[in-house]
Design a protein around this motif. Structure first.
Motif, mmCIF file in Angstrom:
data_model
loop_
_atom_site.group_PDB
_atom_site.id
_atom_site.type_symbol
_atom_site.label_atom_id
_atom_site.label_comp_id
_atom_site.label_asym_id
_atom_site.label_seq_id
_atom_site.Cartn_x
_atom_site.Cartn_y
_atom_site.Cartn_z
ATOM 1 N N ALA A 1 0.807 -1.226 0.000
ATOM 2 C CA ALA A 1 0.000 0.000 0.000
ATOM 3 C C ALA A 1 0.836 1.270 0.000
ATOM 4 C CB ALA A 1 -0.954 -0.010 1.195
ATOM 5 N N ARG A 2 1.925 1.282 0.722
ATOM 6 C CA ARG A 2 2.740 2.502 0.758
ATOM 7 C C ARG A 2 3.347 2.801 -0.603
ATOM 8 N NH1 ARG A 2 5.365 2.406 6.856
ATOM 9 N NH2 ARG A 2 3.381 2.960 7.769
ATOM 10 N N ALA A 3 3.873 1.793 -1.269
ATOM 11 C CA ALA A 3 4.453 1.994 -2.602
ATOM 12 C C ALA A 3 3.367 2.360 -3.603
ATOM 13 C CB ALA A 3 5.204 0.739 -3.053
ATOM 14 N N VAL A 4 2.249 1.656 -3.557
ATOM 15 C CA VAL A 4 1.135 1.926 -4.477
ATOM 16 C C VAL A 4 0.591 3.339 -4.252
ATOM 17 C CG1 VAL A 4 -1.253 1.280 -5.025
ATOM 18 C CG2 VAL A 4 0.504 -0.490 -4.827
ATOM 19 N N ALA A 5 0.417 3.717 -3.000
ATOM 20 C CA ALA A 5 -0.083 5.062 -2.700
ATOM 21 C C ALA A 5 0.899 6.128 -3.178
ATOM 22 C CB ALA A 5 -0.357 5.202 -1.201
ATOM 23 N N SER A 6 2.187 5.846 -3.094
ATOM 24 C CA SER A 6 3.194 6.789 -3.612
ATOM 25 C C SER A 6 3.040 6.982 -5.114
ATOM 26 C CB SER A 6 4.608 6.287 -3.320
ATOM 27 O OG SER A 6 4.873 6.265 -1.956
ATOM 28 N N VAL A 7 2.888 5.879 -5.836
ATOM 29 C CA VAL A 7 2.713 5.945 -7.288
ATOM 30 C C VAL A 7 1.433 6.695 -7.631
ATOM 31 C CG1 VAL A 7 2.282 4.567 -9.376
ATOM 32 C CG2 VAL A 7 4.099 3.902 -7.785
ATOM 33 N N LEU A 8 0.339 6.380 -6.954
ATOM 34 C CA LEU A 8 -0.933 7.047 -7.235
ATOM 35 C C LEU A 8 -0.882 8.537 -6.870
ATOM 36 C CD1 LEU A 8 -3.487 4.292 -6.129
ATOM 37 C CD2 LEU A 8 -2.950 5.025 -8.466
ATOM 38 N N ALA A 9 -0.164 8.888 -5.812
ATOM 39 C CA ALA A 9 -0.023 10.303 -5.445
ATOM 40 C C ALA A 9 0.753 11.047 -6.535
ATOM 41 C CB ALA A 9 0.678 10.439 -4.097
ATOM 42 N N LEU A 10 1.854 10.471 -6.993
ATOM 43 C CA LEU A 10 2.626 11.101 -8.078
ATOM 44 C C LEU A 10 1.790 11.200 -9.349
ATOM 45 C CD1 LEU A 10 6.121 9.446 -7.541
ATOM 46 C CD2 LEU A 10 5.519 11.860 -7.197
ATOM 47 N N GLN B 1 -1.221 10.081 3.243
ATOM 48 C CA GLN B 1 -1.554 9.544 4.559
ATOM 49 C C GLN B 1 -1.343 8.029 4.582
ATOM 50 O OE1 GLN B 1 -2.674 11.312 7.483
ATOM 51 N NE2 GLN B 1 -1.663 12.842 6.200
ATOM 52 N N VAL B 2 -1.677 7.367 3.488
ATOM 53 C CA VAL B 2 -1.429 5.923 3.394
ATOM 54 C C VAL B 2 0.082 5.670 3.372
ATOM 55 C CG1 VAL B 2 -1.794 3.821 2.026
ATOM 56 C CG2 VAL B 2 -3.623 5.521 2.218
ATOM 57 N N VAL B 3 0.820 6.499 2.647
ATOM 58 C CA VAL B 3 2.278 6.361 2.627
ATOM 59 C C VAL B 3 2.825 6.494 4.048
ATOM 60 C CG1 VAL B 3 4.448 7.382 1.808
ATOM 61 C CG2 VAL B 3 2.502 7.166 0.242
ATOM 62 N N ALA B 4 2.339 7.473 4.798
ATOM 63 C CA ALA B 4 2.847 7.737 6.137
ATOM 64 C C ALA B 4 2.454 6.672 7.157
ATOM 65 C CB ALA B 4 2.358 9.105 6.612
ATOM 66 N N PHE B 5 1.198 6.201 7.094
ATOM 67 C CA PHE B 5 0.685 5.349 8.161
ATOM 68 C C PHE B 5 0.423 3.906 7.746
ATOM 69 C CE2 PHE B 5 -0.532 9.724 9.245
ATOM 70 C CZ PHE B 5 0.183 9.839 10.420
ATOM 71 N N GLY B 6 0.583 3.590 6.472
ATOM 72 C CA GLY B 6 0.365 2.226 6.017
ATOM 73 C C GLY B 6 -1.099 1.919 5.775
ATOM 74 N N ALA B 7 -1.345 0.677 5.456
ATOM 75 C CA ALA B 7 -2.680 0.248 5.055
ATOM 76 C C ALA B 7 -3.577 -0.115 6.227
ATOM 77 C CB ALA B 7 -2.580 -0.952 4.114
ATOM 78 N N GLY B 8 -3.003 -0.354 7.374
ATOM 79 C CA GLY B 8 -3.809 -0.738 8.526
ATOM 80 C C GLY B 8 -3.962 -2.242 8.652
#
Length: 146
Positions: free
Chosen positions: A87-96, A130-137
């Motif tokens: 999730a952190r990597a995916v959220a980074s890609v989606l944010a960019l 926020q997902v990058v910072a805190f993870g997927a849960g």
């Protein structure tokens, strides 16, 4: 004299309830962030010629390749985010991706519609960070891999 060990400490039940609430909010947040990407990816598949023309109209090279890449990022990224897979990597890609598309496609800020789309994309990038910072849960594939 009362047992002071229970004072100022949440009970296990209260802590478990808080943990479930936080994990549920994280899952719901990932789903809500993902929906726009998945819908956008499928809408591009529904009208590829129009999207290729639109991509070309903003001056991006290789519009067919850009379309294919956008569809993969949006659909695969959206599904991976829902599942909480990397999730952190995916959220980074989606944010960019969100920031890039805001700048490439919605930068005519004098146009009210483009202004709204620009800042929608920027807000989505903020949520993804926020997902990058805190993870997927807890309710995620990432949590199961640990």
């Amino acid at each position: 004299m009362a047992n002071s060990a229970h004072i100022a400490h949440p009970t296990t039940t209260e802590q478990n309830r808080s943990d479930v609430t936080q994990a549920s909010a994280s899952l719901i947040g990932r789903v809500l962030l993902s929906v726009i990407f998945i819908l956008s990816g499928f809408s591009k598949l529904a009208a590829p010629a129009m999207m290729i023309g639109y991509i070309g109209s903003v001056g991006l090279p290789f519009p067919q390749l850009a379309l294919a890449l956008a569809v993969v990022v949006e659909i695969a990224g959206g599904l991976a985010l829902i599942l909480g897979f990397r999730a952190r990597a995916v959220a980074s890609v989606l944010a960019l991706f969100s920031v890039f598309t805001a700048l490439a496609f919605h930068s005519a800020l004098a146009d009210q519609n483009q202004f709204i789309h620009f800042f929608k994309n920027i807000a989505m990038a903020g949520g993804l960070l926020q997902v990058v910072a805190f993870g997927a849960g807890r309710f995620s594939l990432d949590a199961r891999r640990r």
